[in-house]
Design a protein around this motif. Structure first.
Motif, PDB file in Angstrom:
ATOM      1  N   UNK A   1       0.847  -1.195   0.000  1.00 59.77           N
ATOM      2  CA  UNK A   1       0.000   0.000   0.000  1.00 59.77           C
ATOM      3  C   UNK A   1       0.874   1.233   0.000  1.00 59.77           C
ATOM      4  N   UNK A   2       0.527   2.205   0.833  1.00 56.97           N
ATOM      5  CA  UNK A   2       1.349   3.422   0.879  1.00 56.97           C
ATOM      6  C   UNK A   2       1.951   3.630   2.271  1.00 56.97           C
ATOM      7  N   UNK A   3       3.203   3.227   2.461  1.00 60.41           N
ATOM      8  CA  UNK A   3       3.875   3.447   3.739  1.00 60.41           C
ATOM      9  C   UNK A   3       4.054   4.944   4.027  1.00 60.41           C
ATOM     10  N   UNK A   4       4.363   5.261   5.265  1.00 56.65           N
ATOM     11  CA  UNK A   4       4.580   6.658   5.670  1.00 56.65           C
ATOM     12  C   UNK A   4       5.732   7.262   4.866  1.00 56.65           C
ATOM     13  N   UNK A   5       5.735   8.592   4.804  1.00 51.62           N
ATOM     14  CA  UNK A   5       6.806   9.302   4.090  1.00 51.62           C
ATOM     15  C   UNK A   5       8.172   8.891   4.639  1.00 51.62           C
ATOM     16  N   UNK A   6       8.259   8.804   5.973  1.00 50.31           N
ATOM     17  CA  UNK A   6       9.530   8.442   6.604  1.00 50.31           C
ATOM     18  C   UNK A   6      10.012   7.054   6.166  1.00 50.31           C
ATOM     19  N   UNK A   7       9.070   6.122   6.087  1.00 48.22           N
ATOM     20  CA  UNK A   7       9.422   4.765   5.641  1.00 48.22           C
ATOM     21  C   UNK A   7       9.854   4.768   4.185  1.00 48.22           C
ATOM     22  N   UNK A   8       9.167   5.567   3.362  1.00 43.25           N
ATOM     23  CA  UNK A   8       9.542   5.638   1.949  1.00 43.25           C
ATOM     24  C   UNK A   8      10.940   6.263   1.804  1.00 43.25           C
ATOM     25  N   UNK A   9      11.198   7.277   2.626  1.00 46.54           N
ATOM     26  CA  UNK A   9      12.525   7.913   2.583  1.00 46.54           C
ATOM     27  C   UNK A   9      13.608   6.932   3.038  1.00 46.54           C
ATOM     28  N   UNK A  10      13.266   6.121   4.025  1.00 46.98           N
ATOM     29  CA  UNK A  10      14.230   5.140   4.542  1.00 46.98           C
ATOM     30  C   UNK A  10      14.599   4.125   3.454  1.00 46.98           C
TER      31      UNK A  10
ATOM     32  N   UNK B   1      19.870   0.252   6.822  1.00 47.26           N
ATOM     33  CA  UNK B   1      19.733   1.626   7.301  1.00 47.26           C
ATOM     34  C   UNK B   1      18.544   1.687   8.265  1.00 47.26           C
ATOM     35  N   UNK B   2      18.777   2.244   9.456  1.00 49.32           N
ATOM     36  CA  UNK B   2      17.711   2.331  10.462  1.00 49.32           C
ATOM     37  C   UNK B   2      17.194   3.757  10.601  1.00 49.32           C
ATOM     38  N   UNK B   3      15.893   3.873  10.900  1.00 51.38           N
ATOM     39  CA  UNK B   3      15.288   5.198  11.103  1.00 51.38           C
ATOM     40  C   UNK B   3      15.768   5.803  12.428  1.00 51.38           C
ATOM     41  N   UNK B   4      15.960   4.968  13.443  1.00 54.86           N
ATOM     42  CA  UNK B   4      16.393   5.452  14.756  1.00 54.86           C
ATOM     43  C   UNK B   4      17.809   4.994  15.067  1.00 54.86           C
ATOM     44  N   UNK B   5      17.956   4.297  16.181  1.00 56.95           N
ATOM     45  CA  UNK B   5      19.306   3.855  16.562  1.00 56.95           C
ATOM     46  C   UNK B   5      19.808   2.754  15.624  1.00 56.95           C
ATOM     47  N   UNK B   6      21.132   2.707  15.458  1.00 58.90           N
ATOM     48  CA  UNK B   6      21.731   1.632  14.650  1.00 58.90           C
ATOM     49  C   UNK B   6      21.772   0.329  15.441  1.00 58.90           C
ATOM     50  N   UNK B   7      21.490   0.411  16.752  1.00 62.18           N
ATOM     51  CA  UNK B   7      21.631  -0.797  17.578  1.00 62.18           C
ATOM     52  C   UNK B   7      20.542  -1.822  17.298  1.00 62.18           C
TER      53      UNK B   7
END
Ligand code: MF3
Ligand code: CO
Ligand code: CO
Length: 265
Positions: A115-124, A207-213
């Motif tokens: 479907x259409x993921x959030x803008x942030x997810x698409x950018x990720x 690539x992670x949106x938040x922490x790399x951990x």
């Protein structure tokens, strides 16, 4: 560190294996939609690999891994085990396929959007894809393996994302995972390791949106999630170093932004 230099015959077999792995991702695209379970997708891919391609899934049984592919949804970084989970609108999904044909391996993954993921997810997803494409542009004889992290890290930084440090790309050929460890974050560990024609390895930035951990699921020993449960994205190609650049064994037809062969010198 001794990195294998593959001869022309081996390279030809890597092309065949790479094309098959890419073809599995091309084939599965139309099936990735809301309501399908990740196990159903895995079954379709295994059937295709074994019965249409007459190839072998490298994952099935690898160190006890129970399924044919890895399907990693949203906060799952990698090694998601296909199961009864149904895909939902807005999910971002990595499918990672490794096939063996005639003893040689092709390893590749891409993100699918439901479907259409959030803008942030698409950018990720875009960031993970572009970081892989930019890294491919520096692969050539004389480049250092540390150049890869030098390229990928600033792209993630600029977008406000992070680069996973716990998993790396790898040499590949007649084995699944060999030296070198292809590091995707900025590092000096492989500064003196120089690329030469005939080397074959994967580049597979997570690539992670938040922490790399990351955290590994204690119950199944496989599923890797982000430590903060924010989403993660990954793309992977298997690449051969050529005389003047590299060749992507796992390029898909839809990848119009890249050529199968890079002239980087
Ligand atoms: N395909 C993964 C990689 O890129 C490895 C998966 S191993 C498995 O290296 F056992 F989880 F399938
Ligand atoms: Co890999
Ligand atoms: Co892979």
């Amino acid at each position: 560190m001794n990195i294998k230099i593959h001869d022309a015959a081996a390279i030809e077999k890597m092309r065949v294996a790479g094309r098959l792995a890419a073809e599995v991702l091309e084939m599965i695209a139309e099936h990735v939609k809301a309501g399908v379970t990740t196990l159903e997708l895995d079954n379709i891919m295994l059937d295709h690999i074994e019965n249409k391609q007459h190839a072998i899934s490298a994952c099935l049984g690898y160190h006890g891994y129970p399924k044919a592919t890895c399907i990693s949804v949203n906060e799952v970084v990698c090694h998601g085990i296909p199961g009864i989970q149904k895909l939902r609108n807005g999910d971002i999904v990595n499918i990672d396929v490794t096939v063996i044909k005639d003893g040689y391996y092709g390893d590749t993954s891409k993100m699918f959007m439901v479907g259409e993921p959030s803008l942030r997810c698409r950018q990720l997803c875009k960031c993970a894809r572009e970081s892989l494409y930019k890294a491919l542009k520096i692969v050539k004889p004389g480049a250092s393996f540390s150049d890869i992290g030098d390229v990928i890290q600033p792209i993630a930084d600029k977008a406000g994302f992070t680069v996973v440090r716990d998993y790396c790309g790898h040499g590949i050929g007649t084995e699944f995972h060999t030296d070198p460890c292809v590091v995707h974050y900025r590092n000096n560990s492989y500064r003196s390791l120089i690329m030469q024609p005939g080397m074959i390895f994967t580049i597979e930035p997570m690539i992670n949106a938040g922490t790399w951990k990351c955290k590994v699921n204690k119950k199944n020993g496989w599923t890797v999630t982000t430590a903060d449960k924010q989403p993660s994205a990954q793309y992977e190609h298997t690449v051969i170093v050529t005389e003047d650049g590299c060749e992507i064994t796992t390029r898909r037809a839809e990848e119009t932004e890249i050529e199968p062969v890079f002239h980087n010198l």
